[in-house]
Design an enzyme around this catalytic site. Structure first.
Site, PDB file in Angstrom:
ATOM      1  N   ALA A   6       0.827  -1.213   0.000  1.00 45.99           N
ATOM      2  CA  ALA A   6       0.000   0.000   0.000  1.00 45.99           C
ATOM      3  C   ALA A   6       0.859   1.261   0.000  1.00 45.99           C
ATOM      4  CB  ALA A   6      -0.938  -0.012   1.202  1.00 45.99           C
ATOM      5  N   HIS A 130      18.478   8.218  24.974  1.00 48.07           N
ATOM      6  CA  HIS A 130      18.657   7.018  25.803  1.00 48.07           C
ATOM      7  C   HIS A 130      17.691   7.054  26.970  1.00 48.07           C
ATOM      8  CE1 HIS A 130      20.725   3.784  27.896  1.00 48.07           C
ATOM      9  NE2 HIS A 130      20.684   4.532  28.981  1.00 48.07           N
TER      10      HIS A 130
END
Length: 156
Positions: A6, A130
């Site tokens: 798609a 992080h």
């Protein structure tokens, strides 16, 4: 032939519409992302090792396991890994393969890098927040150049 996806069809429609109105449009078939929505997910973009070998392309690779990712461990999603394939001479990213948490999302970061002709060093020099699972992409890029931080580096 090319995959029937798609997102690929939507992009091709956009390219066709742009061409009709006279815009300069580009379609790069090597940057069609593929995703298998299993658990864990599988996603890839670009070439795989078998294709590079068949084409005689010299490449290097870097991998990082999600079992070494603090975020993946904290969410109990530590199965899988990220692999980056880069040209051995130019370091240009040729393929990214991900099996694990958020693979469908992570492959998009690699796809953007590939669209801009980035090297694995470019990704390695980029700061990643992080703790995130996207750090696995960063670590795989570092590993391609023997600079991984959170896993041992291979002797070359």
């Amino acid at each position: 032939g090319d995959p029937m996806l798609a997102h690929k069809a939507t992009h091709e429609g956009k390219i066709a519409a742009e061409a009709i109105i006279g815009r300069n449009s580009v379609f790069n078939p090597t940057t069609i992302p593929s995703v298998i929505y299993t658990h864990p997910e599988v996603a890839w973009v670009g070439k795989n090792e078998e294709e590079l070998k068949a084409e005689g392309v010299e490449y290097k690779s870097g991998s990082f396991p999600f079992s070494a990712s603090g975020r993946a461990l904290a969410t109990d999603e530590s199965v899988g890994s990220v692999k980056i394939l880069a040209d051995k001479v130019t370091d240009t990213i040729l393929g990214i393969h991900i099996f694990g948490p958020s693979a469908a999302e992570l492959v998009q970061q690699g796809l953007i890098a590939m669209e801009f002709g980035s090297s694995s060093e470019d990704i390695g020099l980029t700061m990643f927040s992080h703790p995130t699972v996207s750090e696995a992409l960063h670590e795989a890029a570092l590993a391609a150049n023997n600079h991984a931080i959170h896993i041992g580096n291979r002797k070359r």
